[in-house]
Design a protein around this motif. Structure first.
Motif, PDB file in Angstrom:
ATOM      1  N   PRO A   1       0.830  -1.202   0.000  1.00 43.99           N
ATOM      2  CA  PRO A   1       0.000   0.000   0.000  1.00 43.99           C
ATOM      3  C   PRO A   1       0.868   1.257   0.000  1.00 43.99           C
ATOM      4  O   PRO A   1       1.954   1.277   0.575  1.00 43.99           O
ATOM      5  N   ALA A   2       0.376   2.285  -0.682  1.00 39.64           N
ATOM      6  CA  ALA A   2       1.096   3.555  -0.724  1.00 39.64           C
ATOM      7  C   ALA A   2       1.053   4.232   0.648  1.00 39.64           C
ATOM      8  O   ALA A   2       0.100   4.054   1.404  1.00 39.64           O
ATOM      9  N   VAL A   3       2.090   4.973   0.953  1.00 37.46           N
ATOM     10  CA  VAL A   3       2.144   5.690   2.231  1.00 37.46           C
ATOM     11  C   VAL A   3       2.513   7.150   1.989  1.00 37.46           C
ATOM     12  O   VAL A   3       3.070   7.507   0.957  1.00 37.46           O
ATOM     13  N   MET A   4       2.194   7.971   2.971  1.00 38.74           N
ATOM     14  CA  MET A   4       2.562   9.374   2.957  1.00 38.74           C
ATOM     15  C   MET A   4       3.371   9.613   4.233  1.00 38.74           C
ATOM     16  O   MET A   4       3.014   9.101   5.296  1.00 38.74           O
ATOM     17  N   ALA A   5       4.446  10.356   4.114  1.00 38.40           N
ATOM     18  CA  ALA A   5       5.271  10.627   5.291  1.00 38.40           C
ATOM     19  C   ALA A   5       5.586  12.112   5.374  1.00 38.40           C
ATOM     20  O   ALA A   5       5.741  12.787   4.360  1.00 38.40           O
ATOM     21  N   HIS A   6       5.637  12.601   6.607  1.00 38.42           N
ATOM     22  CA  HIS A   6       6.098  13.976   6.813  1.00 38.42           C
ATOM     23  C   HIS A   6       6.704  14.076   8.213  1.00 38.42           C
ATOM     24  O   HIS A   6       6.473  13.239   9.069  1.00 38.42           O
ATOM     25  N   LEU A   7       7.496  15.105   8.404  1.00 38.00           N
ATOM     26  CA  LEU A   7       8.170  15.333   9.676  1.00 38.00           C
ATOM     27  C   LEU A   7       7.388  16.381  10.453  1.00 38.00           C
ATOM     28  O   LEU A   7       7.166  17.492   9.981  1.00 38.00           O
TER      29      LEU A   7
ATOM     30  N   ILE B   1       9.301  14.474  15.075  1.00 33.70           N
ATOM     31  CA  ILE B   1       8.599  13.191  15.043  1.00 33.70           C
ATOM     32  C   ILE B   1       8.210  12.911  13.601  1.00 33.70           C
ATOM     33  O   ILE B   1       7.624  13.768  12.930  1.00 33.70           O
ATOM     34  N   GLY B   2       8.540  11.720  13.113  1.00 32.49           N
ATOM     35  CA  GLY B   2       8.149  11.326  11.768  1.00 32.49           C
ATOM     36  C   GLY B   2       6.785  10.651  11.803  1.00 32.49           C
ATOM     37  O   GLY B   2       6.517   9.818  12.660  1.00 32.49           O
ATOM     38  N   ILE B   3       5.912  11.014  10.887  1.00 33.01           N
ATOM     39  CA  ILE B   3       4.579  10.426  10.812  1.00 33.01           C
ATOM     40  C   ILE B   3       4.435   9.752   9.454  1.00 33.01           C
ATOM     41  O   ILE B   3       4.645  10.374   8.416  1.00 33.01           O
ATOM     42  N   ILE B   4       4.070   8.455   9.482  1.00 37.17           N
ATOM     43  CA  ILE B   4       3.852   7.686   8.262  1.00 37.17           C
ATOM     44  C   ILE B   4       2.410   7.212   8.286  1.00 37.17           C
ATOM     45  O   ILE B   4       1.977   6.574   9.239  1.00 37.17           O
ATOM     46  N   SER B   5       1.666   7.535   7.250  1.00 39.25           N
ATOM     47  CA  SER B   5       0.245   7.178   7.185  1.00 39.25           C
ATOM     48  C   SER B   5      -0.040   6.448   5.882  1.00 39.25           C
ATOM     49  O   SER B   5       0.407   6.877   4.824  1.00 39.25           O
ATOM     50  N   PRO B   6      -0.804   5.352   5.950  1.00 36.95           N
ATOM     51  CA  PRO B   6      -1.199   4.703   4.695  1.00 36.95           C
ATOM     52  C   PRO B   6      -2.211   5.574   3.967  1.00 36.95           C
ATOM     53  O   PRO B   6      -3.043   6.223   4.586  1.00 36.95           O
TER      54      PRO B   6
END
Length: 104
Positions: A76-82, A91-96
């Protein structure tokens, strides 16, 4: 060999393999003391072919025979941002990403 998680939509997920399930054998070859690399070799193969697992599940007392039909894995594709707050560690956040429908 214990299942940690199954990729959504994968043959393992379709067979309802879940966290905590223990793979007892792969094609009648015991996984006890088996290196993970060898287990990977036994499960690899051409798409459309099958592999048979014997699985011990927490909710069932006897091993269950599970036949998986091999297929390419699609992650599944994910989106990440700091996320940065002043005065704190970043804090790094990774969301599907949710699947989307495109109408043209």
């Amino acid at each position: 060999m214990t299942i940690v998680d199954a990729v959504p939509g994968s043959p393992a997920a379709k067979a309802s393999l879940t966290t905590g399930d223990v793979v007892e054998s792969i094609n009648n070859v015991s996984t006890r003391d088996m290196p993970l690399a060898f287990a990977e070799i036994l499960t690899e193969g051409e798409a459309g072919t099958s592999v048979e697992l014997s699985v011990l599940r927490i909710r069932k007392s006897d091993p269950q025979k599970v036949v998986l039909v091999r297929a390419p894995l699609v992650y599944p594709a994910v989106m990440a941002h700091l996320q940065v707050d002043p005065g704190k560690d970043p804090i790094g956040i990774i969301s599907p990403l949710q699947p989307c429908v495109r109408i043209t």
